[in-house]
Design an enzyme around this catalytic site. Structure first.
Site, PDB file in Angstrom:
ATOM      1  N   ASP A  84      -7.613   0.527 -10.020  1.00 50.31           N
ATOM      2  CA  ASP A  84      -7.838  -0.617 -10.890  1.00 50.31           C
ATOM      3  C   ASP A  84      -9.210  -1.258 -10.733  1.00 50.31           C
ATOM      4  O   ASP A  84      -9.678  -1.945 -11.616  1.00 50.31           O
ATOM      5  CB  ASP A  84      -6.760  -1.685 -10.678  1.00 50.31           C
ATOM      6  CG  ASP A  84      -6.708  -2.191  -9.236  1.00 50.31           C
ATOM      7  OD1 ASP A  84      -7.519  -1.724  -8.421  1.00 50.31           O
ATOM      8  OD2 ASP A  84      -5.853  -3.034  -8.935  1.00 50.31           O
ATOM      9  N   ARG A 142      -4.830  -9.112 -11.112  1.00 50.31           N
ATOM     10  CA  ARG A 142      -4.933  -8.149 -12.205  1.00 50.31           C
ATOM     11  C   ARG A 142      -5.258  -8.852 -13.515  1.00 50.31           C
ATOM     12  O   ARG A 142      -5.196 -10.069 -13.644  1.00 50.31           O
ATOM     13  CB  ARG A 142      -3.627  -7.363 -12.335  1.00 50.31           C
ATOM     14  CG  ARG A 142      -3.280  -6.501 -11.116  1.00 50.31           C
ATOM     15  CD  ARG A 142      -4.305  -5.395 -10.909  1.00 50.31           C
ATOM     16  NE  ARG A 142      -4.443  -4.571 -12.094  1.00 50.31           N
ATOM     17  CZ  ARG A 142      -3.710  -3.471 -12.336  1.00 50.31           C
ATOM     18  NH1 ARG A 142      -2.824  -3.065 -11.459  1.00 50.31           N
ATOM     19  NH2 ARG A 142      -3.893  -2.772 -13.439  1.00 50.31           N
ATOM     20  N   TYR A 172      -2.087  -5.000  -1.459  1.00 42.28           N
ATOM     21  CA  TYR A 172      -2.109  -3.891  -0.512  1.00 42.28           C
ATOM     22  C   TYR A 172      -1.609  -4.446   0.815  1.00 42.28           C
ATOM     23  O   TYR A 172      -2.206  -5.361   1.375  1.00 42.28           O
ATOM     24  CB  TYR A 172      -3.520  -3.329  -0.360  1.00 42.28           C
ATOM     25  CG  TYR A 172      -4.018  -2.578  -1.576  1.00 42.28           C
ATOM     26  CD1 TYR A 172      -3.632  -1.261  -1.800  1.00 42.28           C
ATOM     27  CD2 TYR A 172      -4.872  -3.190  -2.491  1.00 42.28           C
ATOM     28  CE1 TYR A 172      -4.095  -0.572  -2.918  1.00 42.28           C
ATOM     29  CE2 TYR A 172      -5.332  -2.501  -3.602  1.00 42.28           C
ATOM     30  CZ  TYR A 172      -4.937  -1.198  -3.808  1.00 42.28           C
ATOM     31  OH  TYR A 172      -5.382  -0.507  -4.906  1.00 42.28           O
ATOM     32  N   PRO A 201      -7.833   3.200  -0.602  1.00 41.92           N
ATOM     33  CA  PRO A 201      -8.278   2.365  -1.714  1.00 41.92           C
ATOM     34  C   PRO A 201      -8.918   1.053  -1.287  1.00 41.92           C
ATOM     35  O   PRO A 201      -9.236   0.227  -2.124  1.00 41.92           O
ATOM     36  CB  PRO A 201      -6.966   2.107  -2.479  1.00 41.92           C
ATOM     37  CG  PRO A 201      -5.911   2.127  -1.437  1.00 41.92           C
ATOM     38  CD  PRO A 201      -6.359   3.131  -0.403  1.00 41.92           C
TER      39      PRO A 201
END
Length: 635
Positions: free
Chosen positions: A87, A271, A280, A363
């Site tokens: 993302d 987001r 995370y 990530p």
């Protein structure tokens, strides 16, 4: 603390830069839909791309825009991605999207990461306190923001660009690679056997000049080449989830790095859309022979772990949109093509791998999708140049050299970033180390620190002092200018489109008014000979090398009609004048000469590759060096 808004972006962002069209005659309708190409072969193609991930779609979009290169892209999944795991879009990636024509849509839809908040235990025993809140991207690092947007939406934009391209390219879904066979001496030396996922036992053969594996960490193309990902796992288990939540945590709409005293760490990534948030979550260390799937992690366990780390703040989940568990690992291949180092110079690469097929990592640094797309942008123009007969095949060797070095750099950075983030802070100083590392490497995570070594397409730095803000081997750093012909304020870098062309940008000395006998005019007269020598007689003069100029004088003081013909060329079947090649600097703090360290008295010439990296810096009076450089690069 500085504001989180890039001060150069608002007034001169240049998003929505007007397109050029009608060159071949007036055509009504959507100008983003190109005229269709007649080259539609599917069983014998110039380039076969395996995989519709970020790397595959970047490459397909770039090649399909050129129209006269036949491309086929296959994907084993039944259709386009609906929910992506990646993302984070670095500033450099958004710069690249501008070259492809959809940066404005990404910026409109995405969450903008303006600031980062750091939370950790206080020395007085308070479980969590905000230790600092910093600007995410330093001023003038890029005109583009750091964006959070679903990978699936990025794929959508690529797919739309492909279908509007001259080749009208659409992926072939439900198809997977079974095997590759190379045969020397053929026009299409690679035979790819492809199977149909939805029709077991049915296959077809696709012949290709080049194959690019963008098929992920379990790449079949990589397996066919006999290459393997080398490295080791950090044995750390993490969970990730996208949720709609209720919480008293005050920074839920900021990017946050949270390190608790004894419950682990969380990275919060807000987001797009205003409500969704990604977490995370650090879980536990894995045993040497254990995999993430062995733990049987559930979404409820992730939620409960997040509650403990965020305590004393309330955290309740209204809906889980997506979740997963994974282990951190960093791996990279020895080469990104089918040529071993002992064979370089005697064998030309035919098969390449890109993205997760040749490097994997955690990530945490948010670089996976970004580096994968950069792999493809690096490779695409090189394939096109060789297929068009413009460059020698040795150009293709630079892909593996340049991108493997970048991947190894990412692996090293990612390993330290993941370790620091997972460390349990014993003191305030211990906890601050991660924050200090984050600050130090902000340019890296923004994607702007890639620096290619000298090669066939990266020249020497003997004249670097003329333009210190354009280091040879690094990406062309945009800056604000005003276009002479129509007084449009814009970003100079937004003229560097993903169209396969080289750019020569002349920054004029202070005294130059743009007449044909001035420094830039004299340079253009010499460069015109170069351009005519590398192009066919019926092509536009800028079809391969696009020459532009930036003057220090006010746009109101200059006369467009007195410019050298190379800067106002007549093009296309109707011989129309191109009015968009000349720019003037803005004044005071927005002056591109000051911002990019360009010598005001001598000027400078900056040569950029088709992927927007600086190849050469020379004096205005040094056309011989430019000609010598292109004599090596162009066949």
């Amino acid at each position: 603390m500085k504001s989180g808004v890039n001060t150069l972006m608002a007034p001169f962002g240049g998003i929505g830069l007007s397109m050029q069209y009608h060159l071949d005659g007036f055509r009504a309708g959507d100008p983003s839909i190109a005229s269709a190409s007649a080259k539609t072969a599917k069983d014998a193609v110039d380039v076969l791309i395996v995989g519709c991930g970020p790397a595959g779609l970047t490459l397909a979009t770039q090649l399909s825009a050129l129209g006269d290169i036949s491309v086929r892209i296959i994907e084993r999944k039944p259709g386009p991605l609906e929910f992506g795991q990646a993302d984070g879009l670095a500033c450099r990636s958004v710069e690249m999207f501008e070259a492809f024509g959809f940066a404005d849509r990404v910026i409109k839809e995405g969450y903008h990461v303006n600031e980062v908040s750091f939370w950790r235990p206080d020395d007085d025993g308070t479980p969590l306190v905000r230790a600092d809140r910093i600007q995410d991207v330093e001023d003038d690092l890029s005109e583009m923001p750091h964006i959070i947007l679903s990978q699936a939406r990025v794929h959508d934009f690529y797919l739309e660009s492909m279908v509007k391209s001259p080749s009208r390219l659409v992926p072939d879904y439900n198809q997977e690679l079974i095997s590759l066979t190379l045969t020397d001496g053929s026009d299409f030396p690679i035979s790819a056997t492809v199977g149909y996922v939805d029709r077991p036992g049915e296959t077809e053969t696709i012949r290709a000049k080049y194959v690019v594996g963008c098929d992920g960490a379990r790449s079949k193309v990589r397996s066919e080449l006999g290459l393997e990902l080398k490295g080791k796992s950090a044995r750390q288990l993490w969970g990730v989830m996208d949720v709609l939540c209720h919480t008293t945590f005050p920074d839920i709409r900021l990017k946050c790095a949270i390190q608790s005293a004894d419950q682990g760490s969380i990275l919060i990534i807000p987001r797009e859309g205003g409500y969704l948030v990604r977490l995370y979550i650090e879980l536990a260390e894995l045993a040497p022979d254990e995999r993430a799937a062995d733990r049987g992690v559930t979404s409820d366990q992730l939620i409960e772990k997040a509650r403990k780390i965020l305590s004393p703040f309330d955290f309740e989940v209204a809906q889980v949109a997506w979740w997963s568990a994974y282990e951190i690992g960093q791996r990279v291949c020895d080469a990104f093509d089918d040529v071993m180092e002992t064979e370089r110079g005697t064998k030309s690469p035919r098969v390449f791998i890109a993205g997760d097929a040749c490097h994997t990592h955690s990530p945490k640094a948010g670089q996976g999708m970004n580096v994968s797309m950069a792999d493809a942008f690096n490779l695409g123009w090189k394939l096109a140049a060789v297929l068009h007969g413009q460059s020698c095949v040795e150009l293709l060797d630079t892909y593996s050299k340049e991108r493997r070095a970048k991947a190894q750099e990412l692996i090293d950075f990612d390993r330290k970033m993941a370790r620091l983030f997972s460390e349990k802070p014993k003191t305030k100083d211990d906890a601050a180390r991660f924050q200090a590392y984050f600050k130090k490497h902000g340019r890296y995570t923004a994607g702007v620190e890639t620096h290619y070594a000298p090669s066939l397409v990266v020249g020497d730095t003997s004249h670097q002092k003329l333009a210190t803000g354009y280091p040879v081997g690094k990406r062309f750093h945009s800056g604000p200018v005003i276009r002479l012909a129509d007084a449009k304020p814009m970003q100079l870098g937004h003229t560097l489109k993903a169209d396969g062309r080289w750019r020569i940008i002349a920054f004029a000395p202070r005294s130059d008014m743009g007449d044909e006998n001035g420094p830039v005019g004299t340079l253009c007269a010499s460069l015109k000979e170069l351009l005519q020598s590398v192009m066919s007689t019926d092509a536009d003069v800028d079809a391969l090398i696009d020459v532009r100029a930036v003057f220090q004088r006010s746009h109101r003081d200059m006369d467009f009609s007195k410019l050298p013909s190379l800067l106002r060329p007549q093009k296309g079947p109707l011989g129309l004048t191109d009015y968009e090649k000349v720019f003037c600097s803005l004044q005071q703090e927005h002056d591109i000469f000051r911002l990019r360290g360009i010598n005001r008295f001598e000027g400078a010439v900056v040569v950029t590759r088709p992927d927007q990296y600086v190849s050469l810096v020379t004096p205005i009076t040094g056309p011989a060096e430019i000609k010598e450089f292109f004599a090596r690069v162009l066949s």
